[in-house]
Design a protein around this motif. Structure first.
Motif, PDB file in Angstrom:
ATOM      1  N   ASN A  35       0.832  -1.207   0.000  1.00  0.00           N
ATOM      2  CA  ASN A  35       0.000   0.000   0.000  1.00  0.00           C
ATOM      3  C   ASN A  35       0.870   1.262   0.000  1.00  0.00           C
ATOM      4  N   LEU A  36       0.948   1.982   1.126  1.00  0.00           N
ATOM      5  CA  LEU A  36       1.758   3.202   1.172  1.00  0.00           C
ATOM      6  C   LEU A  36       3.263   2.916   1.191  1.00  0.00           C
ATOM      7  N   ARG A  37       3.626   1.675   1.454  1.00  0.00           N
ATOM      8  CA  ARG A  37       5.033   1.256   1.471  1.00  0.00           C
ATOM      9  C   ARG A  37       5.892   2.184   2.343  1.00  0.00           C
ATOM     10  N   LEU A  38       5.404   2.420   3.546  1.00  0.00           N
ATOM     11  CA  LEU A  38       6.100   3.345   4.444  1.00  0.00           C
ATOM     12  C   LEU A  38       7.505   2.864   4.785  1.00  0.00           C
ATOM     13  N   GLY A  39       7.665   1.542   4.915  1.00  0.00           N
ATOM     14  CA  GLY A  39       8.978   1.015   5.240  1.00  0.00           C
ATOM     15  C   GLY A  39      10.012   1.372   4.196  1.00  0.00           C
ATOM     16  N   ALA A  40       9.661   1.168   2.921  1.00  0.00           N
ATOM     17  CA  ALA A  40      10.591   1.481   1.835  1.00  0.00           C
ATOM     18  C   ALA A  40      10.873   2.970   1.774  1.00  0.00           C
ATOM     19  N   ARG A  41       9.853   3.764   2.006  1.00  0.00           N
ATOM     20  CA  ARG A  41      10.011   5.218   1.875  1.00  0.00           C
ATOM     21  C   ARG A  41      10.821   5.834   3.018  1.00  0.00           C
ATOM     22  N   MET A  42      10.974   5.101   4.116  1.00  0.00           N
ATOM     23  CA  MET A  42      11.790   5.604   5.221  1.00  0.00           C
ATOM     24  C   MET A  42      13.251   5.187   5.103  1.00  0.00           C
ATOM     25  N   MET A  43      13.566   4.312   4.169  1.00  0.00           N
ATOM     26  CA  MET A  43      14.937   3.845   4.004  1.00  0.00           C
ATOM     27  C   MET A  43      15.765   4.826   3.180  1.00  0.00           C
ATOM     28  N   ALA A  44      17.088   4.783   3.378  1.00  0.00           N
ATOM     29  CA  ALA A  44      17.981   5.590   2.548  1.00  0.00           C
ATOM     30  C   ALA A  44      17.880   5.134   1.097  1.00  0.00           C
ATOM     31  N   ARG A  45      17.932   6.079   0.175  1.00  0.00           N
ATOM     32  CA  ARG A  45      17.762   5.776  -1.250  1.00  0.00           C
ATOM     33  C   ARG A  45      19.118   5.796  -1.948  1.00  0.00           C
ATOM     34  N   SER A  46      19.298   4.849  -2.843  1.00  0.00           N
ATOM     35  CA  SER A  46      20.599   4.710  -3.498  1.00  0.00           C
ATOM     36  C   SER A  46      20.460   4.781  -5.014  1.00  0.00           C
ATOM     37  N   ALA A  47      21.633   4.852  -5.671  1.00  0.00           N
ATOM     38  CA  ALA A  47      21.645   4.906  -7.140  1.00  0.00           C
ATOM     39  C   ALA A  47      21.096   3.628  -7.745  1.00  0.00           C
ATOM     40  N   LEU A  48      21.192   2.503  -7.007  1.00  0.00           N
ATOM     41  CA  LEU A  48      20.687   1.229  -7.506  1.00  0.00           C
ATOM     42  C   LEU A  48      19.213   1.309  -7.883  1.00  0.00           C
TER      43      LEU A  48
END
Length: 312
Positions: free
Chosen positions: A220-233
């Motif tokens: 759904n909102l994928r809050l877990g993914a959105r709180m993680m650091a984002r990388s070039a991958l």
């Protein structure tokens, strides 16, 4: 026990000096009050007693006698780290290493309005050989003690320390003195225990927000993914595929309390903290409250019942 033996015990108790009689009373209280199994350990308890400054004879104390008395009775040592920090920040920073302990105590009170002692041992009560003393503080307007035990031991320590101070001033005075008791303004308490509440402490959060977070962690909102650091991958976008769980790390409940008789307001709190990673997701938690030990036990027992009730 026959009546003659009982009479002999009562007579012996009446002949105890006030210190011994108080200690006997507290020892009996500790032995009579069983600590529930859900309490793994009592980490600390503290008591602060606010009293009229006139009842604290700082100007008349023989500090050498007081320091020696506290050392001999409780193995307490004078702590001047707070004083040295203040002196380090003054324009003419100076050291206190060459001063005697009684000079350090006088200077500490003059500069900080308090004298602190640490790392002592209170003589054994109940089944313990001794109770570690974390801190004993003489403040301009209060006396405070923190021990690795129950609040009644901390309060007993304050009473005995008060009398040692007056003895060191050459004017012995008992805590039970009516004049002294009239000048006691307030008593505040605190207890810290490690407990096993028997169920996931996340249940302390009501079902609706808990389910919302769980349902929107990886979908759904994928809050877990959105709180993680984002990388070039992932092109600096949220990771595309994650999984996770929820656990309670810390919860603070703040109260706003009004005394309807006096108009006094206070804001005490109860704090629950998971202290170790391997305790996450379970029922083992540190509970800190502004309650005497006996009331703290009731709080913990109530939380354990609430957590283990059937909830959606």
């Amino acid at each position: 026990m026959n009546s003659d033996e009982s009479s002999e015990i009562k007579l012996a108790l009446t002949q105890l000096n006030p210190d011994e009689e108080r200690r006997e009373q507290v020892s009996q209280q500790i032995q009579a009050a069983q600590t529930p199994e859900l309490i793994r350990s009592v980490e600390s308890s503290e008591v602060i007693i606010n009293i009229d400054p006139d009842e604290l004879p700082y100007e008349d104390i023989n500090y050498h006698e007081l320091i020696n008395g506290l050392k001999q009775r409780y193995k307490l040592r004078l702590d001047t780290t707070g004083l040295q920090k203040i002196l380090n920040n003054t324009p003419h920073s100076s050291t206190i290493q060459n001063l005697s302990d009684d000079e350090k105590a006088k200077l500490s009170y003059s500069v900080t309005e308090k004298i602190t002692f640490r790392e002592g041992k209170f003589p054994g009560l109940g089944h313990d050989q001794y109770t570690p003393i974390y801190e004993l503080t003489f403040h301009s307007q209060n006396l405070a003690a923190k021990v690795h035990g129950r609040t009644n031991i901390a309060e007993l320590l304050i009473k005995e320390a008060f009398e040692l101070a007056w003895d060191a001033a050459g004017m012995p005075r008992k805590w039970e003195n009516e004049e002294v008791q009239r000048e006691v303004a307030t008593k505040s308490y605190g207890t810290h225990t490690k407990v096993d509440l028997g169920g996931n402490v996340l249940r302390l959060i009501s079902p609706a927000p808990r389910h919302f977070l769980q349902d929107n962690l990886s979908a759904n909102l994928r809050l877990g993914a959105r709180m993680m650091a984002r990388s070039a991958l992932d092109g600096f976008e949220p990771p595309s595929d994650v999984a996770g769980t929820l656990s309670l790390d810390e919860l603070v409940v703040r109260f706003a309390i009004l005394d309807l008789k006096t108009g006094r307001m206070e804001a005490p709190k109860v704090k629950l903290t998971v202290m170790a990673r391997n305790e996450m997701g379970g029922g083992v938690v540190d509970v800190v409250s502004e309650l005497p030990f006996e009331d703290h036990v009731k709080l913990v027992e109530g939380l354990a019942i609430a957590i283990n009730q059937d909830v959606p």
